[in-house]
Design a protein around this motif. Structure first.
Motif, mmCIF file in Angstrom:
data_model
loop_
_atom_site.group_PDB
_atom_site.id
_atom_site.type_symbol
_atom_site.label_atom_id
_atom_site.label_comp_id
_atom_site.label_asym_id
_atom_site.label_seq_id
_atom_site.Cartn_x
_atom_site.Cartn_y
_atom_site.Cartn_z
ATOM 1 N N VAL A 38 22.306 21.664 -32.172
ATOM 2 C CA VAL A 38 23.173 22.737 -31.685
ATOM 3 C C VAL A 38 22.465 24.065 -31.902
ATOM 4 C CG1 VAL A 38 25.399 23.907 -31.920
ATOM 5 C CG2 VAL A 38 25.255 21.420 -32.245
ATOM 6 N N LEU A 39 22.323 24.845 -30.842
ATOM 7 C CA LEU A 39 21.684 26.160 -30.902
ATOM 8 C C LEU A 39 22.763 27.233 -30.867
ATOM 9 C CD1 LEU A 39 18.847 25.546 -28.266
ATOM 10 C CD2 LEU A 39 18.847 24.992 -30.717
ATOM 11 N N GLU A 40 22.762 28.127 -31.851
ATOM 12 C CA GLU A 40 23.791 29.155 -31.958
ATOM 13 C C GLU A 40 23.141 30.512 -32.200
ATOM 14 O OE1 GLU A 40 26.736 31.664 -32.280
ATOM 15 O OE2 GLU A 40 27.104 29.607 -31.610
ATOM 16 N N SER A 41 23.550 31.515 -31.420
ATOM 17 C CA SER A 41 22.934 32.841 -31.530
ATOM 18 C C SER A 41 23.332 33.565 -32.815
ATOM 19 C CB SER A 41 23.295 33.689 -30.309
ATOM 20 O OG SER A 41 24.698 33.856 -30.207
ATOM 21 N N ALA A 42 24.538 33.347 -33.314
ATOM 22 C CA ALA A 42 24.977 34.011 -34.543
ATOM 23 C C ALA A 42 24.157 33.521 -35.731
ATOM 24 C CB ALA A 42 26.460 33.745 -34.792
ATOM 25 N N ARG A 43 23.943 34.398 -36.700
ATOM 26 C CA ARG A 43 23.153 34.039 -37.874
ATOM 27 C C ARG A 43 23.979 33.315 -38.933
ATOM 28 N NH1 ARG A 43 18.197 35.688 -37.885
ATOM 29 N NH2 ARG A 43 17.513 37.225 -36.370
ATOM 30 N N GLU A 44 25.295 33.431 -38.832
ATOM 31 C CA GLU A 44 26.176 32.708 -39.742
ATOM 32 C C GLU A 44 27.526 32.508 -39.051
ATOM 33 O OE1 GLU A 44 27.485 34.794 -43.227
ATOM 34 O OE2 GLU A 44 27.207 36.756 -42.287
ATOM 35 N N LEU A 45 28.268 31.514 -39.521
ATOM 36 C CA LEU A 45 29.607 31.278 -38.993
ATOM 37 C C LEU A 45 30.562 32.177 -39.764
ATOM 38 C CD1 LEU A 45 29.521 27.395 -38.586
ATOM 39 C CD2 LEU A 45 28.828 29.175 -36.962
ATOM 40 N N SER A 124 30.601 21.501 -40.743
ATOM 41 C CA SER A 124 30.301 20.670 -41.896
ATOM 42 C C SER A 124 30.339 19.185 -41.527
ATOM 43 C CB SER A 124 31.301 20.962 -43.014
ATOM 44 O OG SER A 124 31.090 20.127 -44.127
ATOM 45 N N HIS A 125 31.337 18.803 -40.751
ATOM 46 C CA HIS A 125 31.457 17.397 -40.345
ATOM 47 C C HIS A 125 30.308 17.005 -39.420
ATOM 48 C CE1 HIS A 125 33.603 13.660 -40.013
ATOM 49 N NE2 HIS A 125 33.649 13.729 -38.691
ATOM 50 N N ALA A 126 29.951 17.907 -38.511
ATOM 51 C CA ALA A 126 28.839 17.623 -37.596
ATOM 52 C C ALA A 126 27.551 17.404 -38.378
ATOM 53 C CB ALA A 126 28.673 18.770 -36.599
ATOM 54 N N GLU A 127 27.270 18.278 -39.327
ATOM 55 C CA GLU A 127 26.034 18.141 -40.112
ATOM 56 C C GLU A 127 26.043 16.864 -40.947
ATOM 57 O OE1 GLU A 127 24.143 22.449 -40.835
ATOM 58 O OE2 GLU A 127 26.064 22.185 -41.861
ATOM 59 N N ALA A 128 27.229 16.485 -41.443
ATOM 60 C CA ALA A 128 27.330 15.235 -42.210
ATOM 61 C C ALA A 128 27.009 14.018 -41.347
ATOM 62 C CB ALA A 128 28.728 15.102 -42.805
ATOM 63 N N LEU A 129 27.200 14.160 -40.034
ATOM 64 C CA LEU A 129 26.896 13.084 -39.094
ATOM 65 C C LEU A 129 25.441 13.116 -38.625
ATOM 66 C CD1 LEU A 129 30.141 13.196 -36.927
ATOM 67 C CD2 LEU A 129 29.482 11.378 -38.519
ATOM 68 N N GLY A 130 24.679 14.086 -39.130
ATOM 69 C CA GLY A 130 23.268 14.171 -38.772
ATOM 70 C C GLY A 130 22.943 15.184 -37.689
ATOM 71 N N VAL A 131 23.934 15.962 -37.259
ATOM 72 C CA VAL A 131 23.686 16.997 -36.249
ATOM 73 C C VAL A 131 22.852 18.112 -36.869
ATOM 74 C CG1 VAL A 131 24.780 18.777 -34.813
ATOM 75 C CG2 VAL A 131 25.795 16.478 -34.977
ATOM 76 N N ARG A 132 21.865 18.580 -36.137
ATOM 77 C CA ARG A 132 21.034 19.696 -36.592
ATOM 78 C C ARG A 132 21.608 20.982 -36.018
ATOM 79 N NH1 ARG A 132 15.040 20.957 -34.382
ATOM 80 N NH2 ARG A 132 14.589 22.843 -35.614
ATOM 81 N N LEU A 133 22.003 21.902 -36.885
ATOM 82 C CA LEU A 133 22.593 23.175 -36.474
ATOM 83 C C LEU A 133 21.570 24.278 -36.691
ATOM 84 C CD1 LEU A 133 25.109 24.728 -35.521
ATOM 85 C CD2 LEU A 133 25.907 24.749 -37.888
ATOM 86 N N VAL A 134 21.161 24.932 -35.613
ATOM 87 C CA VAL A 134 20.132 25.978 -35.675
ATOM 88 C C VAL A 134 20.794 27.316 -35.377
ATOM 89 C CG1 VAL A 134 17.889 26.726 -34.837
ATOM 90 C CG2 VAL A 134 18.454 24.285 -34.831
ATOM 91 N N LEU A 135 20.957 28.142 -36.410
ATOM 92 C CA LEU A 135 21.607 29.442 -36.254
ATOM 93 C C LEU A 135 20.575 30.523 -35.941
ATOM 94 C CD1 LEU A 135 24.062 29.265 -39.302
ATOM 95 C CD2 LEU A 135 24.565 28.769 -36.903
ATOM 96 N N GLY A 136 21.067 31.687 -35.483
ATOM 97 C CA GLY A 136 20.180 32.805 -35.180
ATOM 98 C C GLY A 136 19.214 32.502 -34.062
ATOM 99 N N THR A 137 19.649 31.702 -33.102
ATOM 100 C CA THR A 137 18.779 31.252 -32.007
ATOM 101 C C THR A 137 19.461 31.538 -30.675
ATOM 102 O OG1 THR A 137 17.931 29.474 -33.414
ATOM 103 C CG2 THR A 137 17.542 29.279 -31.055
ATOM 104 N N ARG A 138 18.929 32.511 -29.955
ATOM 105 C CA ARG A 138 19.540 32.917 -28.690
ATOM 106 C C ARG A 138 18.796 32.301 -27.506
ATOM 107 N NH1 ARG A 138 18.474 37.140 -25.396
ATOM 108 N NH2 ARG A 138 17.132 38.130 -26.961
ATOM 109 N N VAL A 139 19.526 31.646 -26.636
ATOM 110 C CA VAL A 139 18.925 31.018 -25.459
ATOM 111 C C VAL A 139 18.559 32.079 -24.427
ATOM 112 C CG1 VAL A 139 19.403 29.516 -23.482
ATOM 113 C CG2 VAL A 139 20.061 28.798 -25.787
ATOM 114 N N GLU A 140 17.349 31.958 -23.924
ATOM 115 C CA GLU A 140 16.847 32.918 -22.937
ATOM 116 C C GLU A 140 16.779 32.323 -21.535
ATOM 117 O OE1 GLU A 140 12.575 34.483 -22.965
ATOM 118 O OE2 GLU A 140 13.709 36.151 -23.846
ATOM 119 N N ASP A 141 16.483 31.020 -21.452
ATOM 120 C CA ASP A 141 16.341 30.407 -20.128
ATOM 121 C C ASP A 141 16.529 28.891 -20.251
ATOM 122 O OD1 ASP A 141 15.972 30.354 -17.415
ATOM 123 O OD2 ASP A 141 13.777 30.403 -17.500
ATOM 124 N N VAL A 142 16.867 28.280 -19.118
ATOM 125 C CA VAL A 142 17.033 26.834 -19.045
ATOM 126 C C VAL A 142 16.199 26.318 -17.882
ATOM 127 C CG1 VAL A 142 18.648 24.921 -18.719
ATOM 128 C CG2 VAL A 142 19.378 26.972 -19.967
#
Length: 438
Positions: A38-45, A124-142
């Motif tokens: 999961v890519l999220e632009s915010a640096r923290e929740l 928290s539940h997602a990460e416990a399932l092995g999801v990688r959460l990447v904060l402070g990451t803004r998408v520029e293009d697809v």
């Protein structure tokens, strides 16, 4: 795409956005056996936003994931739901056993939460399932041909390319993914309304009567000309969430700005005294422009490696509290439909099925929110008098037929609250000849 011993494919899924739709999709996709980042632009929740009303269609999902019980201390289950006339507080509609009626009808509760409490629990539940959460990451293009997401360079860090089998656009109202998909900026459109969002702490309210309203969870609406107010407790009755919905006076290019408390008070001069007493406790407030978007022809691309969910494709007025709830539905259904797929052909089939199921429901809810605005924002006059007479004729009785408040309407409430994402998935997969709960 990686195969496994049972010939099912293990997808690499990139989800853009760690809001409620993105985190719900992350959980359901992880439960379906896929690799998820999961890519999220915010640096923290952080504590952004305010209260959320979680209705049974979403609390049912949270319960099945084991999350609802962890939020027990953070939530507040309203025991009553009341609609008041704006000017004098006259009760127009009242359900004195709202919590009991909801649980009896739908087998799941109606719970009021602070947005960040829910977001963090999902993360928290997602990460416990092995999801990688990447904060402070803004998408520029697809890159839709290569199924790649390129992120922007920030704080001296170079951008990164994330490659996957499926990209899920869950990046909200101002979706960058949507713009890339449509190859245009495609800004959201104003609805003509804005929201003042307020959170009061119970221990800072000196008025004992008001503090009692906060500590005994209830849900109250005041409806009036071109405006209405909703108020309810969160965090076990320690906080009070108030949302004031009024005509939009923000400049066209401004989505949010600090509000003026005196200006806000002036808009509600002459309203129910108990409401205005609450507002006297407000020290600062923000104004949020309420936006929407035109319906999209498709939520899935031709290559079947990109899908849109949540506010990126069906943002809605908050007048039925379904923005958050329908976003979690999207996430739950998406992952559910991706269980046990064995080929790229099946992936395309499942994504098209997702679009068919979710697009119709999302757009139907959007339309219903505008109808609720019309019912709650009537100016004083003949139409309002007919509405109030309909309210009062059924006060204290079992409601029959269409009702101006969809919150207790026997026509609208069942298809909103009775929706079961897991059953929807099982039925849809069975229609394809796929066994449920694989």
């Amino acid at each position: 795409m990686n195969g496994s011993t049972d010939n099912a494919i293990k997808l690499d899924i990139i989800i853009v956005g760690a809001g409620l739709s993105g985190l719900s999709a992350a959980i359901s996709c992880a439960l379906a056996g896929h690799n998820v980042v999961v890519l999220e632009s915010a640096r923290e929740l952080a504590e952004i936003g305010a209260g959320l009303q979680i209705t049974p269609n979403a609390s049912r999902i949270l319960s099945s994931w084991g999350i609802l019980s962890t939020l027990a201390a953070s939530g507040a289950e309203p025991t009553t739901l009341t609609v008041h006339r704006y000017s004098n507080g006259q009760i127009l509609a009242h359900d004195a056993s709202f919590d009991e009626h909801i649980r009896t009808k739908y087998g799941a509760p109606f719970v009021d939460l602070h947005r960040v409490d829910l977001q963090r629990a999902l993360a928290s539940h997602a990460e416990a399932l092995g999801v990688r959460l990447v904060l402070g990451t803004r998408v520029e293009d697809v890159d839709f041909e290569a199924a790649e997401v390129r992120t922007a360079s920030t704080m001296g860090r170079t951008g990164t390319v994330f490659k996957g089998d499926l990209i899920v656009a869950a990046d909200g109202l101002w979706s960058k993914c949507r713009s890339c998909f449509l190859k245009s900026s495609d800004p959201p459109l104003p609805t003509g309304d804005l929201a003042y969002r307020i959170v009061l702490e119970a221990d800072k309210i000196a008025d004992k009567e008001l503090r009692g309203w906060v500590e005994r969870p209830q849900c109250h609406f005041w409806i009036g000309p071109e405006s209405h107010v909703v108020a309810y407790s969160v965090r076990g009755g320690k906080m009070y969430n108030i949302v004031l919905l009024v005509p939009d006076d923000l400049p066209e290019d401004v989505a949010k700005r600090p509000g003026n408390v005196e200006e806000m008070m002036g808009l509600f001069e002459g309203w129910d005294p108990i409401l205005t007493r609450f507002l006297k406790n407000v020290e600062s407030v923000d104004k949020w422009k309420l936006m929407h978007r035109e319906e999209m022809p498709a939520w899935v691309n031709d290559q079947a490696n990109f899908v849109m969910i949540g506010d990126s494709c069906h943002p809605m007025l908050p007048y039925l509290a379904q923005g958050a709830n329908s976003s979690m539905e999207d996430g739950a259904v998406l992952g559910g439909l991706l269980k046990g797929i064995r080929s790229s052909v099946e992936l395309k089939e499942r994504l098209e099925l997702f679009q068919r199921l979710r697009k119709a429901r999302g757009e139907a809810i959007v339309k219903e929110t505008f109808k609720q605005r019309q019912s709650f924002h009537m100016s004083d006059g003949p139409e309002q008098e007919v509405r109030d007479e309909l309210f009062l004729r059924q006060l204290g009785k079992e409601i029959v037929g269409e009702f101006p408040s969809r919150w207790t309407c026997p026509v609208v409430q069942p298809w909103l609250y009775g929706y079961d994402a897991e059953k929807e998935v099982d039925t849809a997969l069975a229609s394809l000849g796929v066994k449920a709960n694989m």
